[in-house]
Design a protein around this motif. Structure first.
Motif, PDB file in Angstrom:
ATOM      1  N   GLU A 120      34.487  39.364  25.602  1.00 22.92           N
ATOM      2  CA  GLU A 120      34.774  40.799  25.711  1.00 22.92           C
ATOM      3  C   GLU A 120      33.533  41.618  26.038  1.00 22.92           C
ATOM      4  O   GLU A 120      33.632  42.784  26.418  1.00 22.92           O
ATOM      5  N   LYS A 121      32.364  41.034  25.902  1.00 28.32           N
ATOM      6  CA  LYS A 121      31.114  41.709  26.243  1.00 28.32           C
ATOM      7  C   LYS A 121      30.730  41.484  27.706  1.00 28.32           C
ATOM      8  O   LYS A 121      29.634  41.836  28.125  1.00 28.32           O
ATOM      9  N   HIS A 122      31.611  40.864  28.452  1.00 24.42           N
ATOM     10  CA  HIS A 122      31.354  40.550  29.862  1.00 24.42           C
ATOM     11  C   HIS A 122      30.129  39.650  30.009  1.00 24.42           C
ATOM     12  O   HIS A 122      29.265  39.869  30.860  1.00 24.42           O
ATOM     13  N   ARG A 123      30.078  38.639  29.182  1.00 23.15           N
ATOM     14  CA  ARG A 123      29.044  37.603  29.264  1.00 23.15           C
ATOM     15  C   ARG A 123      29.731  36.256  29.451  1.00 23.15           C
ATOM     16  O   ARG A 123      30.744  35.973  28.796  1.00 23.15           O
ATOM     17  N   GLY A 124      29.187  35.443  30.339  1.00 23.51           N
ATOM     18  CA  GLY A 124      29.744  34.116  30.546  1.00 23.51           C
ATOM     19  C   GLY A 124      30.415  33.970  31.901  1.00 23.51           C
ATOM     20  O   GLY A 124      30.227  34.788  32.801  1.00 23.51           O
ATOM     21  N   ARG A 125      31.215  32.935  32.015  1.00 24.53           N
ATOM     22  CA  ARG A 125      31.778  32.540  33.312  1.00 24.53           C
ATOM     23  C   ARG A 125      33.087  33.261  33.628  1.00 24.53           C
ATOM     24  O   ARG A 125      33.931  33.448  32.762  1.00 24.53           O
ATOM     25  N   THR A 126      33.220  33.657  34.891  1.00 23.45           N
ATOM     26  CA  THR A 126      34.495  34.137  35.412  1.00 23.45           C
ATOM     27  C   THR A 126      35.026  33.060  36.362  1.00 23.45           C
ATOM     28  O   THR A 126      34.339  32.678  37.307  1.00 23.45           O
ATOM     29  N   PRO A 127      36.233  32.542  36.121  1.00 25.14           N
ATOM     30  CA  PRO A 127      36.748  31.425  36.917  1.00 25.14           C
ATOM     31  C   PRO A 127      37.136  31.823  38.337  1.00 25.14           C
ATOM     32  O   PRO A 127      37.259  33.007  38.675  1.00 25.14           O
ATOM     33  N   LEU A 128      37.357  30.823  39.152  1.00 22.95           N
ATOM     34  CA  LEU A 128      37.877  30.999  40.499  1.00 22.95           C
ATOM     35  C   LEU A 128      39.196  31.769  40.440  1.00 22.95           C
ATOM     36  O   LEU A 128      40.028  31.516  39.559  1.00 22.95           O
ATOM     37  N   LEU A 129      39.354  32.743  41.339  1.00 20.84           N
ATOM     38  CA  LEU A 129      40.564  33.569  41.464  1.00 20.84           C
ATOM     39  C   LEU A 129      40.743  34.552  40.313  1.00 20.84           C
ATOM     40  O   LEU A 129      41.764  35.243  40.232  1.00 20.84           O
ATOM     41  N   ASP A 130      39.759  34.660  39.412  1.00 15.28           N
ATOM     42  CA  ASP A 130      39.904  35.507  38.227  1.00 15.28           C
ATOM     43  C   ASP A 130      39.780  36.991  38.571  1.00 15.28           C
ATOM     44  O   ASP A 130      40.456  37.833  37.969  1.00 15.28           O
ATOM     45  N   GLU A 131      38.917  37.333  39.518  1.00 18.03           N
ATOM     46  CA  GLU A 131      38.674  38.730  39.845  1.00 18.03           C
ATOM     47  C   GLU A 131      39.472  39.137  41.084  1.00 18.03           C
ATOM     48  O   GLU A 131      39.512  38.417  42.082  1.00 18.03           O
ATOM     49  N   VAL A 132      40.069  40.306  41.013  1.00 17.95           N
ATOM     50  CA  VAL A 132      40.792  40.876  42.153  1.00 17.95           C
ATOM     51  C   VAL A 132      40.151  42.227  42.458  1.00 17.95           C
ATOM     52  O   VAL A 132      40.332  43.192  41.716  1.00 17.95           O
ATOM     53  N   LEU A 133      39.409  42.305  43.547  1.00 21.24           N
ATOM     54  CA  LEU A 133      38.662  43.517  43.872  1.00 21.24           C
ATOM     55  C   LEU A 133      39.456  44.481  44.746  1.00 21.24           C
ATOM     56  O   LEU A 133      39.144  45.664  44.804  1.00 21.24           O
ATOM     57  N   ASP A 134      40.442  43.982  45.440  1.00 21.37           N
ATOM     58  CA  ASP A 134      41.214  44.819  46.363  1.00 21.37           C
ATOM     59  C   ASP A 134      42.698  44.497  46.172  1.00 21.37           C
ATOM     60  O   ASP A 134      43.330  43.858  47.009  1.00 21.37           O
ATOM     61  N   ALA A 135      43.230  44.955  45.052  1.00 18.94           N
ATOM     62  CA  ALA A 135      44.590  44.573  44.660  1.00 18.94           C
ATOM     63  C   ALA A 135      45.645  44.989  45.677  1.00 18.94           C
ATOM     64  O   ALA A 135      46.701  44.359  45.782  1.00 18.94           O
ATOM     65  N   GLY A 136      45.361  46.033  46.446  1.00 14.78           N
ATOM     66  CA  GLY A 136      46.334  46.495  47.417  1.00 14.78           C
ATOM     67  C   GLY A 136      46.513  45.554  48.592  1.00 14.78           C
ATOM     68  O   GLY A 136      47.557  45.593  49.262  1.00 14.78           O
ATOM     69  N   ASN A 137      45.511  44.705  48.852  1.00 15.80           N
ATOM     70  CA  ASN A 137      45.573  43.822  50.016  1.00 15.80           C
ATOM     71  C   ASN A 137      45.517  42.337  49.675  1.00 15.80           C
ATOM     72  O   ASN A 137      45.915  41.504  50.488  1.00 15.80           O
ATOM     73  N   GLN A 138      45.028  41.997  48.493  1.00 20.74           N
ATOM     74  CA  GLN A 138      44.875  40.593  48.136  1.00 20.74           C
ATOM     75  C   GLN A 138      46.163  40.034  47.527  1.00 20.74           C
ATOM     76  O   GLN A 138      46.810  40.692  46.716  1.00 20.74           O
ATOM     77  N   VAL A 139      46.496  38.802  47.912  1.00 21.40           N
ATOM     78  CA  VAL A 139      47.661  38.141  47.326  1.00 21.40           C
ATOM     79  C   VAL A 139      47.267  37.329  46.098  1.00 21.40           C
ATOM     80  O   VAL A 139      48.121  36.933  45.309  1.00 21.40           O
ATOM     81  N   GLN A 140      45.978  37.064  45.961  1.00 19.60           N
ATOM     82  CA  GLN A 140      45.462  36.394  44.774  1.00 19.60           C
ATOM     83  C   GLN A 140      43.997  36.767  44.611  1.00 19.60           C
ATOM     84  O   GLN A 140      43.458  37.527  45.411  1.00 19.60           O
ATOM     85  N   GLY A 141      43.364  36.272  43.553  1.00 26.46           N
ATOM     86  CA  GLY A 141      41.998  36.673  43.255  1.00 26.46           C
ATOM     87  C   GLY A 141      40.975  36.168  44.260  1.00 26.46           C
ATOM     88  O   GLY A 141      41.281  35.395  45.171  1.00 26.46           O
ATOM     89  N   ASP A 142      39.737  36.633  44.072  1.00 23.98           N
ATOM     90  CA  ASP A 142      38.627  36.227  44.947  1.00 23.98           C
ATOM     91  C   ASP A 142      38.373  34.727  44.853  1.00 23.98           C
ATOM     92  O   ASP A 142      38.442  34.147  43.760  1.00 23.98           O
ATOM     93  N   TYR A 143      38.034  34.126  45.982  1.00 27.99           N
ATOM     94  CA  TYR A 143      37.664  32.714  45.992  1.00 27.99           C
ATOM     95  C   TYR A 143      36.188  32.567  45.627  1.00 27.99           C
ATOM     96  O   TYR A 143      35.353  32.190  46.444  1.00 27.99           O
ATOM     97  N   LYS A 144      35.882  32.901  44.393  1.00 30.09           N
ATOM     98  CA  LYS A 144      34.517  32.779  43.908  1.00 30.09           C
ATOM     99  C   LYS A 144      34.529  32.606  42.401  1.00 30.09           C
ATOM    100  O   LYS A 144      35.458  33.036  41.720  1.00 30.09           O
ATOM    101  N   GLU A 145      33.475  31.955  41.912  1.00 24.88           N
ATOM    102  CA  GLU A 145      33.196  31.890  40.477  1.00 24.88           C
ATOM    103  C   GLU A 145      32.014  32.800  40.192  1.00 24.88           C
ATOM    104  O   GLU A 145      31.177  33.042  41.068  1.00 24.88           O
TER     105      GLU A 145
END
Length: 227
Positions: free
Chosen positions: A81-106
């Motif tokens: 909850e402190k935004h420390r550590g790993r974010t998995p593949l597809l976990d983040e969606v930066l452009d929800a209006g155009n993306q069908v799934q999360g970013d292809y990045k860790e």
């Protein structure tokens, strides 16, 4: 970005952005170049920033080591909850209006290390970091803490140039009530190599604007930033 000074790197159109020399003696030139960059595109290069090439290379090496670990090991360091550590593949969606799934990045987040028993650890975005085991990744923590500290020094110098460009006192952003206790987040990013296909809503990182005061982006030899 449309730019009359665009050049090609590996066949890809690339803009020649303004270069802000942090070792230069002509502060007015730096202020002028930064002001122009912020008005025209919002992007510029920072050169002669004082972070050694050896340290930069070590950060990239250590980053690749982490993202190359087995998934079972990386899951032990899942973000909190402190935004420390790993974010998995597809976990983040930066452009929800155009993306069908999360970013292809860790990703992997670290910030200023604040012990859990310190009163400041109760503040949002402050607290202890999550660190990989020394047995698995020796020197990883030392490398990231050193880079974090030096990157903060660079950010403070750039902030002073921004202050001057806004006709403020150079130390305006150093004041305790402004940015005296900055929330500096170091993010390691690893892209999976899948080519973005906007027609299908597939992005390495969706279109977005950063929400912090300033973002310093260290890149390797692979071009990828699109302005």
């Amino acid at each position: 970005m449309d730019d009359a000074n665009a050049v090609k790197v590996a066949g890809v159109p690339t803009s020649t952005l303004n270069r802000i020399d942090l070792s230069g003696s002509d502060i007015r030139q730096s202020v002028s170049l930064l002001e122009q960059a912020c008005l025209d595109s919002g992007f510029f290069y920072v050169i002669n920033h004082g972070i050694g090439q050896d340290l930069m290379e070590e950060v990239f090496v250590q980053s690749r080591w982490f993202f190359g670990l087995p998934l079972s090991e990386k899951m032990k360091l899942l973000g909190n909850e402190k935004h420390r550590g790993r974010t998995p593949l597809l976990d983040e969606v930066l452009d929800a209006g155009n993306q069908v799934q999360g970013d292809y990045k860790e990703g992997y987040y670290t910030g200023a290390e604040v012990p859990e028993d310190d009163p400041d650890a109760q503040k949002p975005h402050f607290g202890p970091n999550l660190w990989p085991s020394e047995e698995i990744l020796p020197r990883w923590r030392q490398t990231m803490e050193k880079f974090h500290s030096q990157a903060l020094n660079v950010a403070k110098v750039v902030a002073r140039i921004i202050a001057l460009a806004l006709d403020l006192e150079a130390d305006f952003f150093d004041k305790p009530e402004i940015l005296g206790e900055p929330i500096l987040i170091l993010r390691l990013l690893h892209y999976e190599g899948l080519i973005s296909d906007p027609s299908k809503g597939i992005y390495g990182a969706g279109e977005h604007s950063d929400f912090g005061f300033i973002t310093l982006l260290a890149t390797d030899d692979v071009p990828g930033l699109q302005v």
